[in-house]
Design a protein around this motif. Sequence first.
Motif, PDB file in Angstrom:
ATOM      1  N   GLU A 152      62.963  51.291   6.873  1.00 25.24           N
ATOM      2  CA  GLU A 152      62.038  51.195   7.997  1.00 25.24           C
ATOM      3  C   GLU A 152      62.096  49.800   8.596  1.00 25.24           C
ATOM      4  OE1 GLU A 152      58.631  52.286   5.734  1.00 25.24           O
ATOM      5  OE2 GLU A 152      58.094  50.221   5.265  1.00 25.24           O
ATOM      6  N   LEU A 153      61.610  49.683   9.828  1.00 24.90           N
ATOM      7  CA  LEU A 153      61.552  48.383  10.478  1.00 24.90           C
ATOM      8  C   LEU A 153      60.669  47.439   9.685  1.00 24.90           C
ATOM      9  CD1 LEU A 153      61.267  49.286  14.274  1.00 24.90           C
ATOM     10  CD2 LEU A 153      63.172  48.117  13.159  1.00 24.90           C
ATOM     11  N   ALA A 154      61.124  46.216   9.529  1.00 28.06           N
ATOM     12  CA  ALA A 154      60.324  45.219   8.830  1.00 28.06           C
ATOM     13  C   ALA A 154      59.174  44.751   9.710  1.00 28.06           C
ATOM     14  CB  ALA A 154      61.197  44.024   8.454  1.00 28.06           C
ATOM     15  N   GLU A 155      58.054  44.503   9.078  1.00 24.79           N
ATOM     16  CA  GLU A 155      56.945  43.810   9.730  1.00 24.79           C
ATOM     17  C   GLU A 155      56.929  42.399   9.158  1.00 24.79           C
ATOM     18  OE1 GLU A 155      53.215  45.832   9.497  1.00 24.79           O
ATOM     19  OE2 GLU A 155      54.112  47.816   9.876  1.00 24.79           O
ATOM     20  N   VAL A 156      57.335  41.444   9.978  1.00 25.19           N
ATOM     21  CA  VAL A 156      57.643  40.117   9.467  1.00 25.19           C
ATOM     22  C   VAL A 156      56.454  39.486   8.760  1.00 25.19           C
ATOM     23  CG1 VAL A 156      58.394  37.796  10.089  1.00 25.19           C
ATOM     24  CG2 VAL A 156      59.446  39.789  11.176  1.00 25.19           C
ATOM     25  N   ASP A 157      55.279  39.540   9.364  1.00 24.89           N
ATOM     26  CA  ASP A 157      54.116  38.899   8.739  1.00 24.89           C
ATOM     27  C   ASP A 157      53.806  39.505   7.374  1.00 24.89           C
ATOM     28  OD1 ASP A 157      53.768  37.157  10.844  1.00 24.89           O
ATOM     29  OD2 ASP A 157      52.354  38.453  11.904  1.00 24.89           O
ATOM     30  N   ARG A 158      54.026  40.788   7.262  1.00 25.07           N
ATOM     31  CA  ARG A 158      53.734  41.467   5.990  1.00 25.07           C
ATOM     32  C   ARG A 158      54.887  41.350   5.001  1.00 25.07           C
ATOM     33  NH1 ARG A 158      53.784  47.893   6.029  1.00 25.07           N
ATOM     34  NH2 ARG A 158      55.983  47.370   6.273  1.00 25.07           N
ATOM     35  N   ASP A 159      56.130  41.436   5.486  1.00 20.19           N
ATOM     36  CA  ASP A 159      57.272  41.649   4.606  1.00 20.19           C
ATOM     37  C   ASP A 159      58.099  40.412   4.303  1.00 20.19           C
ATOM     38  OD1 ASP A 159      56.729  44.379   4.412  1.00 20.19           O
ATOM     39  OD2 ASP A 159      57.932  44.868   6.174  1.00 20.19           O
ATOM     40  N   GLN A 160      57.897  39.311   5.020  1.00 26.81           N
ATOM     41  CA  GLN A 160      58.822  38.185   4.847  1.00 26.81           C
ATOM     42  C   GLN A 160      58.892  37.704   3.406  1.00 26.81           C
ATOM     43  OE1 GLN A 160      58.506  34.873   7.584  1.00 26.81           O
ATOM     44  NE2 GLN A 160      59.617  33.502   6.225  1.00 26.81           N
ATOM     45  N   GLU A 161      57.772  37.536   2.768  1.00 26.45           N
ATOM     46  CA  GLU A 161      57.771  37.030   1.389  1.00 26.45           C
ATOM     47  C   GLU A 161      58.521  37.965   0.453  1.00 26.45           C
ATOM     48  OE1 GLU A 161      54.522  35.812  -2.055  1.00 26.45           O
ATOM     49  OE2 GLU A 161      53.937  35.686   0.057  1.00 26.45           O
ATOM     50  N   ALA A 162      58.350  39.272   0.629  1.00 22.36           N
ATOM     51  CA  ALA A 162      59.030  40.242  -0.229  1.00 22.36           C
ATOM     52  C   ALA A 162      60.525  40.297   0.074  1.00 22.36           C
ATOM     53  CB  ALA A 162      58.410  41.624  -0.064  1.00 22.36           C
ATOM     54  N   ILE A 163      60.909  40.116   1.337  1.00 17.08           N
ATOM     55  CA  ILE A 163      62.326  40.059   1.704  1.00 17.08           C
ATOM     56  C   ILE A 163      62.980  38.849   1.048  1.00 17.08           C
ATOM     57  CG2 ILE A 163      63.926  39.657   3.624  1.00 17.08           C
ATOM     58  CD1 ILE A 163      61.996  41.338   5.370  1.00 17.08           C
ATOM     59  N   MET A 164      62.309  37.698   1.124  1.00 21.34           N
ATOM     60  CA  MET A 164      62.844  36.486   0.509  1.00 21.34           C
ATOM     61  C   MET A 164      62.971  36.652  -1.007  1.00 21.34           C
ATOM     62  SD  MET A 164      60.771  33.638   2.765  1.00 21.34           S
ATOM     63  CE  MET A 164      61.306  32.259   1.731  1.00 21.34           C
ATOM     64  N   ARG A 186      62.319  33.043   9.241  1.00 24.88           N
ATOM     65  CA  ARG A 186      61.559  33.589  10.365  1.00 24.88           C
ATOM     66  C   ARG A 186      62.285  33.399  11.687  1.00 24.88           C
ATOM     67  NH1 ARG A 186      56.349  35.340  11.734  1.00 24.88           N
ATOM     68  NH2 ARG A 186      55.797  35.299   9.532  1.00 24.88           N
ATOM     69  N   THR A 187      62.779  32.176  11.931  1.00 28.80           N
ATOM     70  CA  THR A 187      63.295  31.858  13.264  1.00 28.80           C
ATOM     71  C   THR A 187      64.758  32.225  13.455  1.00 28.80           C
ATOM     72  OG1 THR A 187      63.854  29.592  12.586  1.00 28.80           O
ATOM     73  CG2 THR A 187      61.657  29.962  13.506  1.00 28.80           C
ATOM     74  N   ARG A 188      65.535  32.317  12.364  1.00 26.67           N
ATOM     75  CA  ARG A 188      66.963  32.586  12.501  1.00 26.67           C
ATOM     76  C   ARG A 188      67.370  33.984  12.055  1.00 26.67           C
ATOM     77  NH1 ARG A 188      70.589  28.522  13.608  1.00 26.67           N
ATOM     78  NH2 ARG A 188      69.534  26.773  14.591  1.00 26.67           N
ATOM     79  N   LEU A 189      66.593  34.610  11.173  1.00 27.49           N
ATOM     80  CA  LEU A 189      67.011  35.881  10.606  1.00 27.49           C
ATOM     81  C   LEU A 189      66.087  37.038  10.955  1.00 27.49           C
ATOM     82  CD1 LEU A 189      68.064  34.593   7.078  1.00 27.49           C
ATOM     83  CD2 LEU A 189      69.577  35.284   8.951  1.00 27.49           C
ATOM     84  N   LEU A 190      64.787  36.841  10.845  1.00 26.74           N
ATOM     85  CA  LEU A 190      63.853  37.957  11.005  1.00 26.74           C
ATOM     86  C   LEU A 190      63.330  38.096  12.424  1.00 26.74           C
ATOM     87  CD1 LEU A 190      61.859  37.570   7.668  1.00 26.74           C
ATOM     88  CD2 LEU A 190      63.789  39.091   8.170  1.00 26.74           C
ATOM     89  N   GLU A 191      63.149  36.987  13.113  1.00 27.08           N
ATOM     90  CA  GLU A 191      62.671  37.027  14.496  1.00 27.08           C
ATOM     91  C   GLU A 191      63.654  36.272  15.381  1.00 27.08           C
ATOM     92  OE1 GLU A 191      58.793  35.310  14.511  1.00 27.08           O
ATOM     93  OE2 GLU A 191      57.816  37.170  13.868  1.00 27.08           O
ATOM     94  N   ARG A 192      64.245  36.954  16.334  1.00 27.89           N
ATOM     95  CA  ARG A 192      65.156  36.320  17.294  1.00 27.89           C
ATOM     96  C   ARG A 192      64.758  36.804  18.683  1.00 27.89           C
ATOM     97  NH1 ARG A 192      69.884  34.362  14.772  1.00 27.89           N
ATOM     98  NH2 ARG A 192      71.126  34.699  16.647  1.00 27.89           N
ATOM     99  N   PRO A 193      63.706  36.224  19.249  1.00 31.15           N
ATOM    100  CA  PRO A 193      63.153  36.747  20.494  1.00 31.15           C
ATOM    101  C   PRO A 193      64.116  36.699  21.671  1.00 31.15           C
ATOM    102  CG  PRO A 193      62.135  34.647  19.896  1.00 31.15           C
ATOM    103  CD  PRO A 193      62.923  35.096  18.722  1.00 31.15           C
ATOM    104  N   TRP A 194      65.133  35.845  21.589  1.00 33.95           N
ATOM    105  CA  TRP A 194      66.098  35.776  22.684  1.00 33.95           C
ATOM    106  C   TRP A 194      67.122  36.914  22.629  1.00 33.95           C
ATOM    107  CZ3 TRP A 194      65.830  32.422  18.553  1.00 33.95           C
ATOM    108  CH2 TRP A 194      66.892  32.461  17.652  1.00 33.95           C
ATOM    109  N   ASP A 195      67.103  37.721  21.564  1.00 30.65           N
ATOM    110  CA  ASP A 195      68.087  38.796  21.369  1.00 30.65           C
ATOM    111  C   ASP A 195      67.369  40.134  21.440  1.00 30.65           C
ATOM    112  OD1 ASP A 195      70.003  40.591  20.574  1.00 30.65           O
ATOM    113  OD2 ASP A 195      70.557  39.540  18.729  1.00 30.65           O
TER     114      ASP A 195
END
Length: 398
Positions: A152-164, A186-195
């Motif tokens: 499923e799509l990751a929810e960054v605020d919820r899932d980042q720690e578990a992904i790491m 966060r800025t290079r892997l999970l969230e890339r707002p320019w893409d």
Amino acid sequence: MNAEVRIPTEADREQIAHVLSTSLHFSLENALARSPSFPLQDMRCAYIGERVVATAAEFAFVQWLGGNGLPCSGVWGVATEPERRGEGLASACLGTLMDDARRRGTLVTALFPAVIEPYRRLGYELAGTYDEFRVALDALPVVDTHDLPTVELAEVDRDQEAIMASYARWLARRNGTIEPDAMFWRTRLLERPWDEWHRAVVARDDGTITGFATFTREDDSSGHLSFGFGLKCSMFVAEDDRALRALIAYASGYRGLGRWLGWAGPPNDPMTLLVGVQAVTPHDRYRWMLRILDMRVALEARGYPPIDAKATIAIEDPRYAENTGVWHVRLSAGEAKVERGSSHDRRPLPIGAFSSMFTGYLRPVDAVRIGFLDADDPAVGTLDAMFSGPDPWSPLFF
């Protein structure tokens, strides 16, 4: 050099973006869009007056070697205005980063070079690879998804720690791999707002994330359809076969307009065993460089096989006199103890050549073949045993 090297200020973000865009050949629009996230305290710029003419920057990483993690300065953004090249400006920026990293206890520094020689002069040497592979989506094995983890799509605020955490469990068994900090994630892997095509998905097995992929779409207009694409992963991680099969099934769902799956893996990636003969093809290989900043502490921090061994080596490091000289290295059940020596009848190893051996990239027997070690040096066999293990590689291009 008639420039001053210092930490940039808020007012310099636009200038830095212009230097990076001009020197590294990517769009100014993209550079300016990312400029608010430039980590200014981790950057060093060369100024002529108040004008930025060169840059270098670092990420705070942990690099895993022999099963242990070492603090690493991951260098990026080494750039100089074309009109100022050859003046040593970018090297001065990088040298300042290196000195500051060493003072705060960072043990190694690594980078992906566009050219080799300027970095060799600073003590870096080729030390590992970044390998990209591709496989046609039609060649992926058919997977029965019954009872597999849900993707499923990751929810960054919820899932980042578990992904790491999942990534940390996965990488500790590999050699040369990079562990980024939370901001990089966060800025290079999970969230890339320019893409606009960027996605991050997770494989969740009974509530626990055991695999994930971060990817974008890359145009592939081959064939009759002009709007085909490939799935280019910046991360493709599976802790076990269940997560791997779930992620493969997810990728297969893009068949049709989707043409291929691309990811970075070890030089002999085991994914080749899951598909037809030669269906997985190497797409790109780029070699990265590494330099030891603190000989004693780095040697004692690295992981080793659980053996008893001892070796005496001599090191030559023009930049850091504390690294130069004779070192006695003793392993006791794989635990290293390093002491200074007083004399040695062998020629010293350049710090770069030893850094390459330190990762496992340059094998000691090959160091003999290219003239860094003597064939009758008793350290050759010991170093070969100490630094044995998988070839060093990085899943990240930074």
